[in-house]
Write a protein that holds these residues in place. Sequence first.
Motif, PDB file in Angstrom:
ATOM      1  N   ASP A 194      16.758  11.848 -13.650  1.00  0.00           N
ATOM      2  CA  ASP A 194      15.615  10.926 -13.710  1.00  0.00           C
ATOM      3  C   ASP A 194      14.577  11.614 -12.876  1.00  0.00           C
ATOM      4  N   TYR A 195      13.707  12.554 -13.618  1.00  0.00           N
ATOM      5  CA  TYR A 195      12.801  12.938 -12.562  1.00  0.00           C
ATOM      6  C   TYR A 195      11.561  12.163 -12.154  1.00  0.00           C
ATOM      7  N   LEU A 196      11.217  11.172 -13.190  1.00  0.00           N
ATOM      8  CA  LEU A 196      10.160  10.072 -12.813  1.00  0.00           C
ATOM      9  C   LEU A 196      10.746   9.071 -11.727  1.00  0.00           C
ATOM     10  N   GLY A 197      11.947   8.691 -11.986  1.00  0.00           N
ATOM     11  CA  GLY A 197      12.585   7.764 -10.919  1.00  0.00           C
ATOM     12  C   GLY A 197      12.427   8.453  -9.323  1.00  0.00           C
ATOM     13  N   ILE A 198      12.787   9.777  -9.556  1.00  0.00           N
ATOM     14  CA  ILE A 198      12.962  10.739  -8.364  1.00  0.00           C
ATOM     15  C   ILE A 198      11.574  10.666  -7.694  1.00  0.00           C
ATOM     16  N   ALA A 199      10.373  11.051  -8.254  1.00  0.00           N
ATOM     17  CA  ALA A 199       9.265  11.327  -8.002  1.00  0.00           C
ATOM     18  C   ALA A 199       8.834   9.839  -7.276  1.00  0.00           C
ATOM     19  N   VAL A 200       8.977   8.853  -7.985  1.00  0.00           N
ATOM     20  CA  VAL A 200       8.398   7.619  -7.566  1.00  0.00           C
ATOM     21  C   VAL A 200       9.141   6.982  -6.321  1.00  0.00           C
TER      22      VAL A 200
ATOM     23  N   ILE B  98       3.669  -1.589  -4.753  1.00  0.00           N
ATOM     24  CA  ILE B  98       3.341  -1.032  -6.063  1.00  0.00           C
ATOM     25  C   ILE B  98       4.270   0.126  -6.669  1.00  0.00           C
ATOM     26  N   LEU B  99       4.569   0.784  -5.668  1.00  0.00           N
ATOM     27  CA  LEU B  99       5.575   1.791  -5.792  1.00  0.00           C
ATOM     28  C   LEU B  99       7.032   1.382  -6.255  1.00  0.00           C
ATOM     29  N   LEU B 100       7.208   0.408  -5.491  1.00  0.00           N
ATOM     30  CA  LEU B 100       8.579  -0.274  -5.575  1.00  0.00           C
ATOM     31  C   LEU B 100       8.640  -0.934  -6.839  1.00  0.00           C
ATOM     32  N   VAL B 101       7.546  -1.638  -7.317  1.00  0.00           N
ATOM     33  CA  VAL B 101       7.687  -2.441  -8.727  1.00  0.00           C
ATOM     34  C   VAL B 101       7.899  -1.267  -9.720  1.00  0.00           C
ATOM     35  N   ILE B 102       6.907  -0.106  -9.537  1.00  0.00           N
ATOM     36  CA  ILE B 102       7.002   0.892 -10.638  1.00  0.00           C
ATOM     37  C   ILE B 102       8.328   1.399 -10.715  1.00  0.00           C
ATOM     38  N   PHE B 103       9.232   1.715  -9.609  1.00  0.00           N
ATOM     39  CA  PHE B 103      10.315   2.243  -9.398  1.00  0.00           C
ATOM     40  C   PHE B 103      11.440   1.301 -10.177  1.00  0.00           C
ATOM     41  N   VAL B 104      11.177   0.163  -9.903  1.00  0.00           N
ATOM     42  CA  VAL B 104      12.281  -0.724 -10.716  1.00  0.00           C
ATOM     43  C   VAL B 104      12.149  -0.764 -12.238  1.00  0.00           C
ATOM     44  N   PHE B 105      10.871  -0.859 -12.431  1.00  0.00           N
ATOM     45  CA  PHE B 105      10.742  -0.663 -14.068  1.00  0.00           C
ATOM     46  C   PHE B 105      11.296   0.652 -14.670  1.00  0.00           C
TER      47      PHE B 105
END
Length: 532
Positions: A204-210, A245-252
């Motif tokens: 989960d590269y995107l999840g790791i980055a966020v 904002i980053l937390l909301v994006i991460f959950v999404f």
Amino acid sequence: MAVEQITYKNIDPKVRNMIMLGLILAMLIACFDGTIVATCGPVIVQDLQGTALYSWMVTIYLLCETVMIPIAGKLSDLYGRKPLFLVGLGLFVGGSVVAGMSTNMEMFIVCRAVQGLGGGILIPVATSAVADLYSPMERGKMQGILGAVFGIGSGIGPLIGGYITEFFSWHWIFYMNVPLAIIAFILTLKKFPTPEITEKPIIDYLGIAVLSLFLVDLLLLFQWGGTDFDWISVESMAMTAAAIILLVIFVFIEKRAKEPILAPHLIHNKVVVLAAIFMFIFGLGMMGAMTYSSMFAVTILMDGDTLKAAEYSLAMVLGMMITATLSGRFLNRTGYRIWLIIGPLITAGSMYMMSRLTMDSTLAYYALCLFLLGAGLGCMMGVVMTAVQNSSSIEEMGMTTSAVNVIRSVGATIGTAVFAVLIGNKITDELRSNLSEYVFDNVSHSTGVLDDLAVAAAHVEAGDYSSPFVEIVAEAHEILLSFANSVDFAFLCGVFVILLQVIIGIFFKVKIADQISEAEVAAQSEDKEEES
């Protein structure tokens, strides 16, 4: 016939003992280096001429370690503990060797970052590996041992750093990691229990980055808030907004990820949720109490002797070793709840005793406070980790363990900031009450007043009797009294925070999960088909 997969059920006990010893050694050196620069830091910055970057020695290590914990936990579930462990060990040793060879502060800080990344892999992987090596009934004992190792490493790091710097050179603080790491490497070369990989793991590269960006933003907010900028400021509001904002994006992202770095369904695991809250408060109270009890002792009781303060910290290590070992050994007989109630009560009691420290307190009383603080903390850490592992599936062991570890680390960072805010708010009123109007107007209205006092004392000692140096030195007792009263107030507030853990402990109920892996289920099915 399917190839038998190695698990805690069939691993050779001798191999398991060797692996565990290697894990303990690796965790020990990782814990050492999280705190070891506390006493030798001033010598390092003076030698490398980097005073302006002093705070980054500790900050960058903790930042990289915290960010790496959840990543390492998930990757160890996908690829097995051994590859991640060896990578972490390699990073840590490489960072240590080059740190010892550093010729400037920038180079040293980069090496500390690499060490932090290595430590962020070693600690969660070592903790998770206990579940691979031992059955649910045996994990409490081993997590108790790891809890004791964590206390030993964190507690005696400053002492080792101080002695090596005084009698040898600060470079050897980092070189000494090499032989210990080599031993750990040799001991862990044997085959670990590993997951059976049937298809290419999805990362989960995107999840790791966020998630990494979120943790960096959050930790730096609490590192810089109140020092580099005010808590009520544009910078603070911007970083807070970014974190939300980053937390909301991460959950999404995680809700849609096939192999999420932190699976959203963890929130439905009551034990993991309660453990995360419990360990957040644990980290908050532990780091706040450790930081400012040491600061109180050095400033008020020991006349600036940091090495002596590090020696007295052994009282806390002793307390933690005793209860971490006892809680692990008797966990199966007593259950989890009793330790998660007794531990916070002892910790709260020790913090109340610390709130009664005065300028005339004896070092014996201070040592007793530290011993009880360590005893309280030792009751909790290994017990919580065992509870998390025994209520998690084998395929998510690294993820759940690292999730709780990272929340503890975040709590520790926030704890230091919270204690600083409490002390900073109280000390202004104390200084106003205890100082003359002239001195009050010429000193910082924060813990920076201690720096003002040190500067004034140096000027007077050098024969400079001009104002306001003489006046500040004349009221040194009142300045130290104001600081002592402010730290006492913070400890008293901390008592009520720690007592929240008792409420959580009451509701702790662990049901051991079915931990037969998917690979074992498949192997059993194949065996039954062949027998038919």
